[in-house]
Design an enzyme around this catalytic site. Structure first.
Site, PDB file in Angstrom:
ATOM      1  N   GLU A  53       0.816  -1.218   0.000  1.00 37.96           N
ATOM      2  CA  GLU A  53       0.000   0.000   0.000  1.00 37.96           C
ATOM      3  C   GLU A  53       0.852   1.271   0.000  1.00 37.96           C
ATOM      4  O   GLU A  53       0.358   2.346   0.304  1.00 37.96           O
ATOM      5  CB  GLU A  53      -0.958  -0.011   1.200  1.00 37.96           C
ATOM      6  N   LYS A  70     -15.894  -1.365   3.717  1.00 42.01           N
ATOM      7  CA  LYS A  70     -15.260  -1.723   2.445  1.00 42.01           C
ATOM      8  C   LYS A  70     -16.354  -2.294   1.548  1.00 42.01           C
ATOM      9  O   LYS A  70     -16.843  -3.404   1.798  1.00 42.01           O
ATOM     10  CB  LYS A  70     -14.211  -2.802   2.670  1.00 42.01           C
TER      11      LYS A  70
HETATM   12  P1  PGA Z   1      -6.680  -5.953   2.809  1.00 47.03           P
HETATM   13  O1  PGA Z   1      -6.129  -5.054   3.979  1.00 47.03           O
HETATM   14  O2  PGA Z   1      -7.241  -5.086   1.754  1.00 47.03           O
HETATM   15  O3  PGA Z   1      -5.473  -6.736   2.345  1.00 47.03           O
HETATM   16  O4  PGA Z   1      -7.722  -6.858   3.415  1.00 47.03           O
HETATM   17  C1  PGA Z   1      -6.725  -3.852   4.366  1.00 47.03           C
HETATM   18  C2  PGA Z   1      -7.139  -3.866   5.825  1.00 47.03           C
HETATM   19  O5  PGA Z   1      -6.963  -4.875   6.537  1.00 47.03           O
HETATM   20  O6  PGA Z   1      -7.669  -2.875   6.304  1.00 47.03           O
HETATM   21 ZN    ZN Z   2      -7.875  -3.980   8.452  1.00 44.65          ZN
END
Ligand code: PGA
Ligand code: ZN
Length: 436
Positions: free
Chosen positions: A206, A338
């Site tokens: 990231e 998300k």
């Molecule tokens: P991931 O991580 O997109 O790999 O699940 C992001 C998070 O855990 O917030």
């Molecule tokens: Zn997370």
């Protein structure tokens, strides 16, 4: 209706920030408006997440998405053509019914989320409005407090340290732009500290620095020193946030810190976090314990809720039902949102609604596998979610989102409000008139 009548639905294979294939959906409306969205992909996924559809087999390590693309071009297109893109809930209901599985595995959550978000983009375009304005109306004027990664670990950095993210937030900033400016100073100070120690090796998935560090705590200490070196005051101007992502290394009440060669039980894990909270300017911790340890979450939250924000990610997977349970049982004080964890925009909005009703805070979040798509920034502003987490300040798929928020702040002009410090408290005020 005619203006937002769906006349074409197209799916295509595009590429994400890990060089893996992913799905883009494109919705075309009667008078020519077009909306697009690209599905992201997680690495440290929760067990309760909607399931993305991958082709398997030897090519592209099994990650190809031809099946999901075909679902958009076939089944989904046939069902959506003729519907009104302005009626997001009807479109999402139809996607859910069409799939018919509780995990969205038949059509694929990647196909569904891209289509759902593209529908919203198309409806906004048909009205000549940016998506944040289409969703939130005149009440949408709050820029979220950004939570920005400085060090990337866990599954995003080959397990080099166990902690997944050491991040900063800027509760003392007066605007979104100032928060990014302060964070940039901290990011570069952290890079300089690593370079001086001969440990600057690159960046993780990231965009945060890849941790060539001897322990989890060393990563937190480094960020604390970087804030100081940047000439900023912690925690009132800039503070530390952690995403422990404990489901990645813990289950059945055992937490295996591979980078430190030790295993802790829930109580010892809470003690470790407690010692960090006591010694570092930490204001927020996400997934302090694993998704199968709600009792651990509850104990941790009971002890620290008056001092820090406690975020549920893998535990809640953007499910309104789980969010209601979290509020009732005191598992955490805020919810990570998300869209691809649940599959549609309407269900994401429902999870946020449940959070507000339960007195929980909210953070819209990207995934570790991302693209140039900026839809989630519009969701944060449009739905009045007061925090945003999209990774670090480096790499284009991350900066695309931060830069979009800067444009929104500028477009709002004197009407722009910055969520700031208040975002870290539970039950923040949300917009009065969100569309969903
Ligand atoms: P991931 O991580 O997109 O790999 O699940 C992001 C998070 O855990 O917030
Ligand atoms: Zn997370």
């Amino acid at each position: 209706m005619s203006r937002t009548r769906i006349v074409a639905v197209r799916g295509r294979r595009v590429w994400d920030s890990r060089g893996r294939p992913t799905v883009e959906a494109e919705i075309e409306l009667a008078r020519g408006a077009i909306g697009r969205a690209i599905a992201p992909a997680g690495a440290s996924t929760g067990r309760g997440e909607a399931l993305e559809r991958r082709d398997g087999g030897p090519r592209l390590c099994g990650f190809d998405v031809q099946g999901a693309v075909a679902a958009i071009n076939g089944t989904i297109a046939r069902a959506l053509i003729g519907l009104a893109a302005a009626d997001q809930e009807a479109v999402d209901r139809s996607l859910i019914a069409l799939d018919g599985t509780p995990t969205k595995s038949r059509l694929g959550a990647n196909a569904i989320v891209a289509t759902s978000l593209a529908t919203a983009q198309a409806a906004a375009a048909a009205h000549g409005l940016p998506l944040w304005r289409w969703l939130g109306g005149a009440a949408a004027c709050t820029l979220p407090l950004p939570e920005i990664q400085i060090i990337g670990g866990g599954k995003h950095a080959a397990g080099r340290i166990d902690l997944q993210d050491v991040l900063v937030v800027c509760p003392g900033a007066q605007s979104f732009a100032q928060a990014l400016l302060w964070t940039a100073e901290v990011y570069h100070a952290a890079g300089a500290l690593l370079a001086e120690a001969g440990r600057l090796k690159g960046v993780a998935d990231e965009g945060g620095f890849f941790p060539e560090l001897e322990s989890n705590e060393a990563a937190i200490a480094l960020v604390a020193r970087a804030i100081e070196r940047a000439g900023l005051r912690a925690p009132d101007q800039v503070a530390i946030a952690l995403d422990v992502a404990a489901s990645s290394f813990g289950c059945n009440g055992r937490y295996h810190l591979a980078s430190e060669g030790r295993t802790l039980d829930t109580e010892a894990m809470i003690e470790l976090l407690s010692s960090w909270i006591a010694r570092y300017p930490i204001v927020s911790i996400e997934d302090p314990l694993a998704e199968d340890d709600p009792e651990g979450f509850r104990a941790f939250t009971a002890r620290f809720r008056s001092r820090i924000q406690i975020i549920g990610d893998d535990l809640l997977v953007t499910s309104a039902e789980r969010v209601r349970r979290a509020a009732r049982e005191g598992w955490c004080t805020a919810v990570l949102l998300k869209p691809n964890q649940v599959g549609t925009l309407s269900e994401t909005a429902a999870a946020w609604q449940a959070a507000r009703e339960g007195g929980l805070g909210g953070i819209v979040s990207a995934r570790s596998g991302e693209s140039e798509d900026t839809t989630i920034v519009h969701l944060a502003v449009g739905l009045g979610v007061p925090q945003l987490k999209v990774g670090s300040l480096a790499r284009g798929e991350r900066t695309a989102k931060w830069n979009e928020a800067l444009r929104i702040e500028e477009a709002l002009g004197p009407r722009a409000r910055f969520a700031g410090r208040a975002a870290l408290r539970s039950a923040p005020g949300a917009n009065g008139q969100v569309r969903l």
